[in-house]
Design a protein around this motif. Structure first.
Motif, short mmCIF file in Angstrom:
data_model
loop_
_atom_site.label_atom_id
_atom_site.label_comp_id
_atom_site.label_asym_id
_atom_site.label_seq_id
_atom_site.Cartn_x
_atom_site.Cartn_y
_atom_site.Cartn_z
N LYS A 68 0.83 -1.20 0.00
CA LYS A 68 0.00 0.00 0.00
C LYS A 68 0.87 1.25 0.00
O LYS A 68 0.61 2.19 -0.75
CB LYS A 68 -0.93 -0.01 1.22
N ALA A 71 2.52 1.46 -3.44
CA ALA A 71 1.53 1.72 -4.48
C ALA A 71 1.14 3.20 -4.49
O ALA A 71 1.02 3.81 -5.56
CB ALA A 71 0.31 0.84 -4.28
N GLU A 72 0.96 3.78 -3.30
CA GLU A 72 0.62 5.20 -3.23
C GLU A 72 1.77 6.06 -3.75
O GLU A 72 1.55 7.02 -4.48
CB GLU A 72 0.27 5.57 -1.79
N ALA A 74 4.07 5.14 -5.91
CA ALA A 74 4.17 4.94 -7.35
C ALA A 74 3.08 5.72 -8.08
O ALA A 74 3.32 6.31 -9.14
CB ALA A 74 4.07 3.46 -7.69
N LYS A 75 1.88 5.74 -7.52
CA LYS A 75 0.77 6.49 -8.13
C LYS A 75 1.09 7.98 -8.15
O LYS A 75 0.86 8.66 -9.15
CB LYS A 75 -0.51 6.22 -7.35
N GLU A 76 1.62 8.49 -7.06
CA GLU A 76 1.99 9.91 -7.00
C GLU A 76 3.10 10.22 -8.00
O GLU A 76 3.06 11.27 -8.67
CB GLU A 76 2.43 10.28 -5.59
N LYS A 78 3.73 8.66 -10.83
CA LYS A 78 3.14 8.63 -12.17
C LYS A 78 2.34 9.89 -12.45
O LYS A 78 2.38 10.43 -13.56
CB LYS A 78 2.27 7.39 -12.34
N ALA A 79 1.60 10.38 -11.46
CA ALA A 79 0.82 11.61 -11.63
C ALA A 79 1.74 12.80 -11.88
O ALA A 79 1.47 13.63 -12.75
CB ALA A 79 -0.06 11.85 -10.40
#
Length: 107
Positions: A68, A71-72, A74-76, A78-79
């Motif tokens: 988790k 993943a957070e 990595a998401k940030e 990518k954004a």
């Protein structure tokens, strides 16, 4: 968490047939329900062969927490990269109307 993790069990290539059968039976008996176990022969003549049993198991609580966090992050990342590319290219992205829900790029 409902996600499942692929687990690997390696068996050396120099074991007697009885030991191999016993080890495989022991592994089978210890598998979780719906494990979807597979047996494969891996390796080569240089590094040696090994029998690998792979199966799925539920993720542990510690693994879920660790994933988790990453993943957070990595998401940030990518954004941020998407924003950087959009600013560099002068492109605006928005959701296409309708049921498709696909990304539509307008330059």
């Amino acid at each position: 968490m409902s996600r499942r993790v692929k687990e690997f069990v390696d068996i050396e290539d120099h074991v007697s047939l009885d030991d191999l059968i016993g080890k495989l039976a022991e592994i089978r008996d210890g598998l979780p329900p719906q494990a979807e176990a597979e047996l494969r022969l891996r390796g080569d003549e240089v590094f040696g062969h090994r029998i690998t049993v792979t199966y799925f198991r539920k993720q542990t609580k510690d693994e879920a927490e660790c994933e988790k966090r990453y993943a957070e992050a990595a998401k940030e990342a990518k954004a941020r990269e998407l924003e950087r590319l959009q600013a560099e290219l002068g492109v605006v992205c928005y959701a296409a109307p309708g049921k498709r829900g696909k990304l539509r790029i307008v330059a």
